[in-house]
Design a protein around this motif. Sequence first.
Motif, PDB file in Angstrom:
ATOM      1  N   LEU A   1      12.240  -7.422  -8.591  1.00 24.55           N
ATOM      2  CA  LEU A   1      11.247  -6.527  -9.184  1.00 24.55           C
ATOM      3  C   LEU A   1       9.917  -6.637  -8.469  1.00 24.55           C
ATOM      4  O   LEU A   1       9.298  -5.620  -8.100  1.00 24.55           O
ATOM      5  N   MET A   2       9.437  -7.860  -8.248  1.00 22.33           N
ATOM      6  CA  MET A   2       8.147  -8.053  -7.584  1.00 22.33           C
ATOM      7  C   MET A   2       8.188  -7.573  -6.138  1.00 22.33           C
ATOM      8  O   MET A   2       7.258  -6.912  -5.674  1.00 22.33           O
ATOM      9  N   TRP A   3       9.277  -7.896  -5.432  1.00 23.83           N
ATOM     10  CA  TRP A   3       9.381  -7.490  -4.024  1.00 23.83           C
ATOM     11  C   TRP A   3       9.380  -5.966  -3.883  1.00 23.83           C
ATOM     12  O   TRP A   3       8.651  -5.413  -3.049  1.00 23.83           O
ATOM     13  N   MET A   4      10.150  -5.284  -4.703  1.00 28.24           N
ATOM     14  CA  MET A   4      10.200  -3.833  -4.617  1.00 28.24           C
ATOM     15  C   MET A   4       8.867  -3.206  -5.002  1.00 28.24           C
ATOM     16  O   MET A   4       8.375  -2.292  -4.330  1.00 28.24           O
ATOM     17  N   SER A   5       8.250  -3.693  -6.056  1.00 28.49           N
ATOM     18  CA  SER A   5       6.974  -3.138  -6.510  1.00 28.49           C
ATOM     19  C   SER A   5       5.902  -3.291  -5.444  1.00 28.49           C
ATOM     20  O   SER A   5       5.162  -2.344  -5.142  1.00 28.49           O
ATOM     21  N   VAL A   6       5.817  -4.484  -4.869  1.00 24.44           N
ATOM     22  CA  VAL A   6       4.784  -4.742  -3.847  1.00 24.44           C
ATOM     23  C   VAL A   6       5.046  -3.927  -2.590  1.00 24.44           C
ATOM     24  O   VAL A   6       4.121  -3.358  -1.994  1.00 24.44           O
ATOM     25  N   THR A   7       6.319  -3.841  -2.182  1.00 20.86           N
ATOM     26  CA  THR A   7       6.653  -3.067  -0.979  1.00 20.86           C
ATOM     27  C   THR A   7       6.283  -1.598  -1.143  1.00 20.86           C
ATOM     28  O   THR A   7       5.678  -0.986  -0.248  1.00 20.86           O
ATOM     29  N   ILE A   8       6.632  -1.026  -2.282  1.00 17.73           N
ATOM     30  CA  ILE A   8       6.312   0.387  -2.534  1.00 17.73           C
ATOM     31  C   ILE A   8       4.810   0.574  -2.681  1.00 17.73           C
ATOM     32  O   ILE A   8       4.234   1.536  -2.150  1.00 17.73           O
ATOM     33  N   TRP A   9       4.137  -0.349  -3.377  1.00 17.71           N
ATOM     34  CA  TRP A   9       2.684  -0.257  -3.562  1.00 17.71           C
ATOM     35  C   TRP A   9       1.966  -0.310  -2.225  1.00 17.71           C
ATOM     36  O   TRP A   9       1.034   0.481  -1.969  1.00 17.71           O
ATOM     37  N   ASN A  10       2.371  -1.228  -1.343  1.00 21.54           N
ATOM     38  CA  ASN A  10       1.744  -1.337  -0.025  1.00 21.54           C
ATOM     39  C   ASN A  10       1.934  -0.064   0.786  1.00 21.54           C
ATOM     40  O   ASN A  10       1.020   0.383   1.496  1.00 21.54           O
ATOM     41  N   TYR A  11       3.134   0.519   0.707  1.00 20.12           N
ATOM     42  CA  TYR A  11       3.394   1.758   1.437  1.00 20.12           C
ATOM     43  C   TYR A  11       2.467   2.872   0.953  1.00 20.12           C
ATOM     44  O   TYR A  11       1.839   3.572   1.768  1.00 20.12           O
ATOM     45  N   ILE A  12       2.366   3.051  -0.343  1.00 21.71           N
ATOM     46  CA  ILE A  12       1.516   4.115  -0.893  1.00 21.71           C
ATOM     47  C   ILE A  12       0.058   3.882  -0.520  1.00 21.71           C
ATOM     48  O   ILE A  12      -0.664   4.819  -0.132  1.00 21.71           O
ATOM     49  N   ARG A  13      -0.378   2.632  -0.605  1.00 24.66           N
ATOM     50  CA  ARG A  13      -1.762   2.322  -0.231  1.00 24.66           C
ATOM     51  C   ARG A  13      -2.013   2.616   1.240  1.00 24.66           C
ATOM     52  O   ARG A  13      -3.026   3.253   1.595  1.00 24.66           O
ATOM     53  N   ASP A  14      -1.113   2.180   2.118  1.00 20.61           N
ATOM     54  CA  ASP A  14      -1.306   2.386   3.554  1.00 20.61           C
ATOM     55  C   ASP A  14      -1.298   3.864   3.921  1.00 20.61           C
ATOM     56  O   ASP A  14      -1.986   4.273   4.870  1.00 20.61           O
TER      57      ASP A  14
END
Length: 205
Positions: free
Chosen positions: A70-83
């Motif tokens: 859950l944490m890995w997927m959330s952070v990966t998607i969040w970083n993509y959207i931010r970038d």
Amino acid sequence: MEHRKIEREGIFRMIEGGKSHNMTAAEGMPEDGVYTVRDIEALPEGERAELIDGKMYMMATPTLTHQDILMWMSVTIWNYIRDKKGTCKVLPAPFAVYIKDDEHNYVEPDVTVICDRDKLDEKGCHGAPDWAIEIVSLSSKTMDYIRKCALYKAAGVREYWIVDPKERRVLVYNFEHGTSNRYTFSESVKAGIYEDLILDFKEVA
């Protein structure tokens, strides 16, 4: 997420006057046997449940593996959207999704991506998110593979992922284009709602 359905003969704890107490099915269950969002909101603090067509399913405490993914997927998607300077919101569970914006359907996907900010308020998401992800637990297979799959499709979710740690696979439903694909944890999986977002599941293998 693990679930158990509340049966008619079970015990349903309601909140009254700020305190919780046990109520029998005869006392606490709605007369028509159909639960609503109000019943969800009346659960004692710390207890979580979901509604599908008025049937309530309690949610159990997640495992370490579940939370790692859950944490890995959330952070990966969040970083993509931010970038990408995107406007979509990614929200990990617990987060309320009033999936049909009615009284009888309420879910908490493990990861939710919402691109229409008008659906969001402080209570949660009102209507279908763009992307929902569920991480399968031992007791949630029927819920994630069948009940929620049908609900998400009917409600207008664009994309639905089922991540199964035990089977080490990811099932991707792209409801928007009517396709589905199966991957293993040794592969990279591309998100359908984005052009170049890829999640490499070898990172959690």
